[in-house]
Design a protein around this motif. Sequence first.
Motif, short mmCIF file in Angstrom:
data_model
loop_
_atom_site.label_atom_id
_atom_site.label_comp_id
_atom_site.label_asym_id
_atom_site.label_seq_id
_atom_site.Cartn_x
_atom_site.Cartn_y
_atom_site.Cartn_z
N UNK A 162 -62.13 -58.79 54.87
CA UNK A 162 -61.52 -58.37 53.66
C UNK A 162 -60.79 -57.15 54.17
N UNK A 164 -59.22 -56.66 56.91
CA UNK A 164 -58.04 -57.02 57.67
C UNK A 164 -57.07 -57.34 56.63
N UNK A 165 -57.30 -58.23 55.53
CA UNK A 165 -56.62 -58.75 54.61
C UNK A 165 -55.99 -57.71 53.72
N UNK A 166 -57.07 -56.66 53.64
CA UNK A 166 -56.59 -55.31 52.87
C UNK A 166 -55.69 -54.51 53.47
N UNK A 168 -52.97 -55.66 55.24
CA UNK A 168 -51.76 -55.81 54.72
C UNK A 168 -51.19 -55.71 53.34
N UNK A 169 -52.51 -55.94 52.38
CA UNK A 169 -52.13 -55.58 51.08
C UNK A 169 -51.93 -54.06 51.00
N UNK A 172 -48.35 -53.27 52.30
CA UNK A 172 -47.24 -53.55 51.50
C UNK A 172 -47.00 -52.86 50.15
N UNK A 173 -48.24 -52.49 49.70
CA UNK A 173 -48.15 -51.77 48.17
C UNK A 173 -47.56 -50.46 48.69
N UNK A 175 -45.59 -49.65 51.18
CA UNK A 175 -44.09 -49.84 51.40
C UNK A 175 -43.31 -50.04 50.05
N UNK A 176 -43.85 -50.75 49.23
CA UNK A 176 -43.30 -50.93 47.93
C UNK A 176 -43.11 -49.73 47.11
N UNK A 179 -40.48 -47.60 49.76
CA UNK A 179 -38.84 -48.27 49.72
C UNK A 179 -38.41 -48.32 48.40
N UNK B 257 -42.60 -57.23 48.27
CA UNK B 257 -43.98 -56.82 48.91
C UNK B 257 -45.03 -57.61 48.16
N UNK B 261 -48.13 -60.15 49.66
CA UNK B 261 -49.61 -59.79 49.57
C UNK B 261 -50.30 -61.56 49.15
N UNK B 264 -53.22 -62.97 51.50
CA UNK B 264 -54.15 -62.10 51.83
C UNK B 264 -55.12 -61.85 50.50
N UNK B 268 -59.29 -62.98 49.74
CA UNK B 268 -60.39 -62.13 49.37
C UNK B 268 -60.84 -62.66 48.15
#
Lengths: 370, 289
Positions: A162, A164-166, A168-169, A172-173, A175-176, A179, B257, B261, B264, B268
């Motif tokens: 969880x 690790x996956x978080x 990336x999430x 990305x958030x 970054x959004x 950017x 983005x 996600x 991933x 979860x």
Amino acid sequence: MSASPLVEAKGVQPTFTAAPWRERAEEALIPPLVALLVALICGDLLILSYGQSPAAVYRMLLEGTWGNAYGFGQVLYKATTLAFTGLAVSFGLRAGLFNIGAESQLAAGGFAAALTGLVLPGGTPLALALLVCMIAAGFAGGVVGSVPAYLKTRFGAHEVIVTIMLNFIVLALLNWFIAGHLHVPETLHTPEIHAGVLPRLADIDSRFHGSAANLALIVAVLVAIAVWFYLFRARGGYELRAVGLQPQTAEYGGISVNRVWMRALTFSGVIAGMGGINYVLGYKHYYEDGFASGAGFLGIAVALVGRNHPFGVIIAAFFFATLSQGGLAIHAFVPKQMMDVLQGVVIIAVATAVPEVRRILRGARGRSDA
Amino acid sequence: MNPISFVTQMIRIAIPYLFAASGGVVAERAGIVSLTLEGFMLSGAFAAVLGTNYSGSPWVGVLSGVLGGLIFALIHAVATIRYRADQVVVGVAINLLAIGVTRFFLKLFFASSSNSPRVAGFGGNINMAGFDNPLLWLGIIVAPVMAFVIYKTPFGLRVRAVGEHPDAAESVGVSVKRVRYAAVALSGMLAALGGVYLALDQHQFTDQMTAGRGFIAISAVIFGRWDPIRAALACLLFAAAETLQIQLQGSHAIPSQFIEMIPYALVIIALAGVVGRAIPPAALGRVED
């Protein structure tokens, strides 16, 4: 009914038995020394592959890091972030949980600190502004850390995957946000904060001129002391360590394992998030996309080499910061990428040496007792 | 949106995932945590470019790429199986080591900190849309082949046995360590092929070019509940989301983005048990004495 605890054998565990201090010292110190030796040998090979003299390169490394005030300041700056992420990872590990999410918790903390610094009016008193920014950073990290905590205690979802996956999430958030909404044109960073700028060491002692070291260093040391006090002097920390050693036994002993896990991962996130102040409040005074890159993963190395002890973590953070700054010092002769290799080597060597040294030492003692 | 170009693009994007996820399934079914796929892919990609550059033949590149993945897999295997080091810690370190080693040798061999020179590759016929690449076809069949290996061969039976009940396997004469070594080695070579495909397809190595694909692959393994075919379907699903993102670019319907996600977030959700409980092999990550 409480969710069934996912019990696994974790490689790094504190010992609860009152072993004589010499045995404990041997078990704690030999693995890092073995790792250092392995790293030195690998470093020799890499330096030789570049046709340079290892002795000269190592001397240059020491001179460029501990040998002058600027280099030393840079080491202190890098050690500060690593101390936060290392403390965060080790706090989770004490409860038997792997927080691989320090990377995104650190980024979220830095982001929150920058937002707070932007919102606060320019004339806010420094102490107040710092406090508010720090709370915001810790809160953001804690929110990110509470997600795997909740999913683990409620659904039994494995915290390693969880987090690790978080990573990336959350990245990305962020970054959004940056950017798409908050950046200064042509860059990937926010405007400079109005309030909450931490003084640099160079403001106090001009010899540190140019280095990024700042008073976040003091905050890191204070956090380490607080973690030490909590773990070894407070009831909650005792429960946390008990759960880390044997969750089932702790549960029978009347400790709510789920509550301890929830607390451990959330506060692990808080500590990592607070690390964001080093870059945002102390160095650049803005949040930049990707500033946390790598610091979270290195935090695992720092926790491991520091043997999950808050003060060991501080020393380990200093060691890894030296490697990283040392790479820059030798770059003219051997590419700094050599240090990326050595970081990996040190982690594998320590992870391998810890169980092996324990087995060998216990085997030897068993024979001498017989 | 042209459906044929959508499907062909989706397959091209899915190939590295298909290789790596197949490797992940084998290692995890044998009880070894596969956080290493990213590092195996990256080392495979770099070794492939190195081999192709010095031989001029992409086939030599494939061999050296597989060898590159194998070397990292053996480091992982020795640390976790022989010395019983923590699989998560070593896994994280293998990924850091792969980044470091590829960076260092990129500098040493190509005097660059960002990318290698252009190397040869497979195919290249513009009308074939990448389908004249033998590695692509290998990637398409790798999941069914691994399903056969895991469910229908003695080796596969042993892999499943040591991942579920290592003590029982040991008691009937199966060497748990040897089977795990073989499984990790196989996983390293398969994941490396994913990296090889990526590097030869782009005709060069760039720093950290796998960019989290190994983690998407491990997501697919979990989402596919450790079954080769279901994991492959998860790979295709993730690749479809990515293709959608690429083809929707410019329309700004959904920020990219958020598409990133998807894999991933799905994992979860899968772990939280919303789409059926994800139950890993019983001995996954265990260190036994």
